[in-house]
Each structure stands twice: as structure tokens, then as C-alpha cells.
Design an enzyme around this catalytic site. Structure first.
Site, PDB file in Angstrom:
ATOM      1  N   ASP A   1      -6.248  -3.266   6.526  1.00 27.82           N
ATOM      2  CA  ASP A   1      -7.599  -3.451   7.081  1.00 27.82           C
ATOM      3  C   ASP A   1      -7.591  -3.756   8.586  1.00 27.82           C
ATOM      4  O   ASP A   1      -8.442  -4.491   9.081  1.00 27.82           O
ATOM      5  CB  ASP A   1      -8.360  -4.571   6.338  1.00 27.82           C
ATOM      6  CG  ASP A   1      -8.271  -4.400   4.847  1.00 27.82           C
ATOM      7  OD1 ASP A   1      -8.559  -3.294   4.374  1.00 27.82           O
ATOM      8  OD2 ASP A   1      -7.897  -5.363   4.148  1.00 27.82           O
TER       9      ASP A   1
ATOM     10  N   LYS B   1      -7.333   1.041  10.915  1.00 26.30           N
ATOM     11  CA  LYS B   1      -6.563   2.295  11.060  1.00 26.30           C
ATOM     12  C   LYS B   1      -7.484   3.501  11.059  1.00 26.30           C
ATOM     13  O   LYS B   1      -7.287   4.446  11.799  1.00 26.30           O
ATOM     14  CB  LYS B   1      -5.585   2.480   9.887  1.00 26.30           C
ATOM     15  CG  LYS B   1      -4.447   1.532   9.839  1.00 26.30           C
ATOM     16  CD  LYS B   1      -3.604   1.771   8.611  1.00 26.30           C
ATOM     17  CE  LYS B   1      -4.299   1.415   7.317  1.00 26.30           C
ATOM     18  NZ  LYS B   1      -4.639   0.027   7.105  1.00 26.30           N
TER      19      LYS B   1
ATOM     20  N   GLY C   1      -9.103   2.231   1.394  1.00 21.36           N
ATOM     21  CA  GLY C   1     -10.491   2.670   1.538  1.00 21.36           C
ATOM     22  C   GLY C   1     -10.809   2.874   2.999  1.00 21.36           C
ATOM     23  O   GLY C   1     -10.455   2.034   3.825  1.00 21.36           O
ATOM     24  N   HIS C   2     -11.375   4.012   3.354  1.00 16.03           N
ATOM     25  CA  HIS C   2     -11.827   4.144   4.732  1.00 16.03           C
ATOM     26  C   HIS C   2     -13.185   4.812   4.788  1.00 16.03           C
ATOM     27  O   HIS C   2     -13.532   5.631   3.944  1.00 16.03           O
ATOM     28  CB  HIS C   2     -10.794   4.836   5.626  1.00 16.03           C
ATOM     29  CG  HIS C   2     -10.354   6.174   5.144  1.00 16.03           C
ATOM     30  ND1 HIS C   2      -9.077   6.432   4.765  1.00 16.03           N
ATOM     31  CD2 HIS C   2     -11.025   7.315   4.979  1.00 16.03           C
ATOM     32  CE1 HIS C   2      -8.984   7.684   4.382  1.00 16.03           C
ATOM     33  NE2 HIS C   2     -10.155   8.249   4.495  1.00 16.03           N
TER      34      HIS C   2
HETATM   35  P1  IMP Z   1      -2.320  -2.996  -5.156  1.00 17.51           P
HETATM   36  O1  IMP Z   1      -1.905  -2.087  -4.053  1.00 17.51           O
HETATM   37  O2  IMP Z   1      -3.675  -2.685  -5.719  1.00 17.51           O
HETATM   38  O3  IMP Z   1      -1.265  -3.088  -6.226  1.00 17.51           O
HETATM   39  O4  IMP Z   1      -2.448  -4.481  -4.534  1.00 17.51           O
HETATM   40  C1  IMP Z   1      -1.308  -5.202  -4.074  1.00 17.51           C
HETATM   41  C2  IMP Z   1      -1.671  -6.091  -2.879  1.00 17.51           C
HETATM   42  O5  IMP Z   1      -1.973  -5.269  -1.752  1.00 17.51           O
HETATM   43  C3  IMP Z   1      -2.904  -6.965  -3.088  1.00 17.51           C
HETATM   44  O6  IMP Z   1      -2.693  -8.185  -2.417  1.00 17.51           O
HETATM   45  C4  IMP Z   1      -4.026  -6.171  -2.465  1.00 17.51           C
HETATM   46  O7  IMP Z   1      -5.095  -6.988  -2.050  1.00 17.51           O
HETATM   47  C5  IMP Z   1      -3.304  -5.544  -1.265  1.00 17.51           C
HETATM   48  N1  IMP Z   1      -3.886  -4.255  -0.856  1.00 17.51           N
HETATM   49  C6  IMP Z   1      -3.778  -3.066  -1.487  1.00 17.51           C
HETATM   50  N2  IMP Z   1      -4.393  -2.094  -0.803  1.00 17.51           N
HETATM   51  C7  IMP Z   1      -4.892  -2.656   0.302  1.00 17.51           C
HETATM   52  C8  IMP Z   1      -5.615  -2.148   1.443  1.00 17.51           C
HETATM   53  O8  IMP Z   1      -5.910  -0.952   1.570  1.00 17.51           O
HETATM   54  N3  IMP Z   1      -5.949  -3.076   2.396  1.00 17.51           N
HETATM   55  C9  IMP Z   1      -5.602  -4.383   2.313  1.00 17.51           C
HETATM   56  N4  IMP Z   1      -4.914  -4.895   1.290  1.00 17.51           N
HETATM   57  C10 IMP Z   1      -4.557  -4.045   0.277  1.00 17.51           C
END
Ligand code: IMP
Length: 434
Positions: free
Chosen positions: A13, A16, A40-41
Site C-alpha cells: 500500500d 505503487k 488491489g489497485h
Molecule cells: P495474504 O497475502 O492474504 O496471505 O496475507 C498475508 C499478509 O499480507 C497479511 O498481513 C495481509 O494483510 C498482507 N497483505 C496481503 N496483500 C497485501 C496488499 O496488497 N497490501 C498490503 N498488505 C497485504
């Protein structure tokens, strides 16, 4: 011609999307290399907002090739929805989905939740998009790949044993998996049929682009500190979000990469759990969260806020081999009398300048700060006017702040963002010369 990687240098976040969107205008190929619908963007085009989780950032350009690389994990339902969104804008997306990318199956979503519950304090606070369980299957060579969706024989062969196993696995967690083997097979063959026109060889597509000396943009997801190897294990995600992942996740060899731009938010934000040494629990942190509307794009969770952490950034600059920095959110941090930067940690009474390997040690790290003068808050039109005038018209304190960080990391400043729009971007160096 150039091959450039844009990565998040912190915890995700960082903004990017905005930097990638800017560079994308001169790119011929845009590829994602890691993660899935956990990212997500938002892309704003002609005043209309598009929220993508899987589509690379060039999706709305009718003349750019978008590649979803082999390093990604794909939720076919979500991807089909995003393809429809683009089609509604009047053009077919120029999209190549690598047949080598892995597919998120319905049991992955269920397992994501069940495993998180079981992990207790070690839970990362995942997005529950099935990311970890899908990458686990990939690593144990149990996974289903995009190309498998194109053949009933292959998919049914892979799924027979797998379905039975996943039902059993979920029952250990006390969960009942509601879908039969036949239902899953039918649904995923149908996805395969719909995705078929876009499934191809991402590696070959990009290799041809590089051979023809095209501009190739490799778009990171999440952030360096969430990398499965280099991040804060086990509190990160399950893929290589760092620049090395851009090579393994697309099939472009390391010697072909010209630039690695690290996007740095001028403070820290984090969704999910795990220690965060510079976290703010006071009015300053709350103020930044409110001004920056710091809530997760995928989960809407309030983001944790902290001062900028140079220790993790130094580490990030090294593991990513950064060649340039893109600073974002100078407008959000504005209005603070004093801004702080953590230059070192104190771990069990000793001053250290590196990131410890274990989360237990990281949790005991106390930040050591330097303090700098803040810069004044300004209404949006004033920031826009400043952006137009260029770098030297930025408030002196803001320049001193980012120049201090750039000097400490020995990485030059390429981009400075002072607002959400494309026009709020000051570009000191473009990664694509033409
Ligand atoms: P997962 O990728 O859903 O397995 O989440 C693993 C960790 O990465 C968690 O702490 C999420 O909050 C964090 N996370 C996953 N994707 C993002 C992102 O796009 N932005 C920020 N944090 C993320």
C-alpha cells in the site's frame, strides 16, 4: 528500451499503482509477477474509477500487452469479472495469462480461514483470498495450473485425489467442505473455457518483447517486508514480492532488468498483524490515518500507522537492488510540526542498524529516531500547482526529508507524489527514455 521493476519497498500500500500507472503510459508490456487477488489497485480513467485485483495496470490501454506471470495465483471468477469490466469500456483486453500460473481453488479460500484461526498469535491477518494455501499446493507440487483448466482429462486427473485430500484436511480443522468433486470440476472447466482466449505462454510473450527492445514494466504487488523469504516471516504473504520475484515470476532473467524502483510512502502503514517498531498509537497516527484515508483496499481494515523506518528501508534497498526511489504521500504527512525517522533500533540494550531475523527479536526492537521539521499543510489545488512547477518548488522541509532518506539509502529520487492523481506526480527520472 528498458525492463523496469516497480516494487513496494515497505509493507504494501505504498502507492505503487500511481507510479506504475505513470510509467505504464510509455510501456509496451506490463506484467504482474506475484500474488493474486490479495492486491488491489484503483485506476482512474476519464474520471471513472476501476478497482482491479488481478489485472495488470495496463488493462485499460487498448494497445498495451498485459501479462499475468507464472508467479501469480489466479482466482478465475474474479479475473473474469475484471475482463468484463474492461470489455464494457469498449475494447478486448490485450491479456496473456501464463499457463504456468497457479489457480486458486474453492478449498483454498476455506483453508485460508481455517489455518488463520488455528495459528492464533502467529496468524498474519490474511486477506482470506486463498493465497497461502494455493502457494502451499504449488510448493508441494499438488497445485492446479491455469493450463490445466483447458483439458478435462488433465483437470479431472489432478482433482480426483486432491478433492478427497482437501475434504479431509478441512475436516481436521472441523470444517465441512460443501462442494463435490463433480461441482468443482464442472465449475473450473467452465472457467477454463471462458479464459481460454487469454491463456498463453507469458514467458515467451515477454521474451519476444525484450528481444524486440520494447519497454517492459514488471509490476510488484504487496511490499518487500511481506516477502515470503525476506519479509517478516510468518507475518507476510506467500510469494516473493521483492525484485527477484519479478524474474522468477515472469521468466525474465536478472541480467535483463535495467531499473528497480522502490515505492516509499513517507511514513509507515501496515495491514495485518505482527510487530511494527515505529507504530504510532497517538493523535499523530490517527491524524495521518484520517487524512490519508488509510483503510485496506481489499479488506477495508484500518491500516496501522507509524513513522518512517529507515532500518527496514535500508534492508529493502539491498534485497531489491533498488536503482531509484518513488516517494508518495508528501501531502498526507504535511501539517505535522515535527516528523520523525527511525534510523536504528535498540535491541536488548544494544543499538543495531539492521533488521533482526526473527519476529521475536523484531518485537523487542525499540526505535531510535531523528527528528526533522515538518512542512505545512496545503489545500489540494496548491499541491497540484506545486507539482506542475516541479521539484524545486516543494517545501524546503519536505525536500530535506526525502533527500535525507535518499542519501541514507544511496539511492536517487526518481518520483515524488503529492496527491492521488497522475498530475500530482513530479518525475525526476522516467524509467523509459521513450
Ligand atoms: P495474504 O497475502 O492474504 O496471505 O496475507 C498475508 C499478509 O499480507 C497479511 O498481513 C495481509 O494483510 C498482507 N497483505 C496481503 N496483500 C497485501 C496488499 O496488497 N497490501 C498490503 N498488505 C497485504
Amino acid at each position: 528500451m528498458a525492463v523496469a521493476v516497480v516494487i513496494g519497498a515497505q509493507w504494501g500500500d505504498e502507492g505503487k499503482g500511481k507510479v506504475v500507472d505513470y510509467y505504464a503510459s510509455k510501456a509496451d508490456f506490463i506484467a504482474r509477477y506475484c500474488g493474486g487477488a490479495n492486491a488491489g489497485h484503483t485506476i482512474v480513467l476519464n474520471g471513472k474509477k476501476f478497482k482491479f485485483n488481478l489485472m495488470p495496470s495496463g488493462a485499460l490501454y487498448p494497445d498495451k500487452v498485459n501479462v499475468i506471470g507464472n508467479g501469480c495465483v489466479i482466482d478465475p471468477k474474479r479475473l473474469l469479472e475484471e475482463i468484463e469490466m474492461v470489455k464494457k469500456e469498449g475494447h478486448e483486453p490485450l491479456l496473456v495469462i501464463s499457463g504456468r500460473a497457479h489457480v486458486i481453488m474453492p478449498y483454498h479460500f476455506e483453508l485460508d480461514g481455517a489455518e488463520e484461526e488455528r495459528k492464533g498469535p502467529l496468524a498474519a491477518g490474511t486477506t482470506r483470498r486463498g493465497i497461502g494455501p494455493c502457494y502451499s499446493d504449488k510448493a508441494s507440487r499438488f497445485g492446479i495450473r491455469v493450463a490445466d483448466l483447458l483439458s478435462e482429462k488433465t483437470l479431472s486427473g489432478r482433482l480426483t485425489k486432491l478433492h478427497e485430500l482437501k475434504v479431509k484436511q478441512l475436516s481436521i480443522y472441523g470444517k465441512n467442505f460443501g462442494q463435490t468433486y463433480e461441482q468443482v470440476l464442472e465449475q473450473y472447466l467452465a472457467y477454463g473455457k471462458k479464459l481460454a482466449p487469454y491463456i498463453g505462454d507469458g514467458t515467451q510473450t515477454l521474451a519476444q518483447g525484450v528481444a524486440k527492445k520494447k519497454n517492459v514494466l514488471l509490476e510488484g504487488a504487496q511490499g518487500a517486508m511481506l516477502d515470503i523469504d525476506h519479509g517478516l516471516y510468518p507475518y507476510g504473504t506467500s510469494s516473493n514480492t521483492t525484485a527477484g520475484g519479478a524474474c522468477t515470476g515472469t521468466g525474465i532473467g536478472p541480467t535483463k532488468i535495467d531499473e528497480v524502483v522502490g515505492v516509499v510512502k513517507v511514513y509507515t502503514s501496515r495491514v495485518g498483524s505482527g510487530p511494527l517498531p515505529t507504530e504510532l498509537f497517538d493523535a499523530v497516527g490517527n491524524g495521518i490515518r484520517d487524512r490519508g484515508e488509510e483503510y485496506g483496499t481489499v479488506t477495508r481494515r484500518p491500516r496501522r500507522i507509524g513513522w518512517l523506518d529507515l532500518v527496514t528501508l535500508r534492508y529493502s534497498a539491498w534485497v531489491n537492488g533498488l536503482t531509484g526511489l518513488a516517494f508518495t504521500r508528501l501531502d498526507t504527512l504535511a501539517g505535522e510540526q515535527e516528523v520523525k525517522i527511525c534510523t536504528h533500533y535498540e535491541l536488548d540494550g544494544t543499538k543495531i542498524d539492521y533488521m533482526p531475523q526473527t519476529p521475536e527479536e523484531f518485537a523487542r526492537c525499540k526505535p531510535v529516531y531523528i527528528s526533522m521539521k515538518g512542512w505545512k499543510a496545503m489545500p489540494e489545488p496548491e499541491w497540484k500547482a506545486l507539482a506542475k512547477r516541479g521539484y524545486s518548488s516543494l517545501p524546503k522541509e519536505a525536500r530535506e526529508y526525502i533527500e535525507f532518506v535518499s542519501k541514507s539509502l544511496s539511492v536517487p529520487i526518481y518520483v515524488v507524489g503529492v496527491g492521488p492523481g497522475r498530475e500530482d506526480t513530479i518525475v525526476l527520472k522516467h524509467v523509459f527514455a521513450k
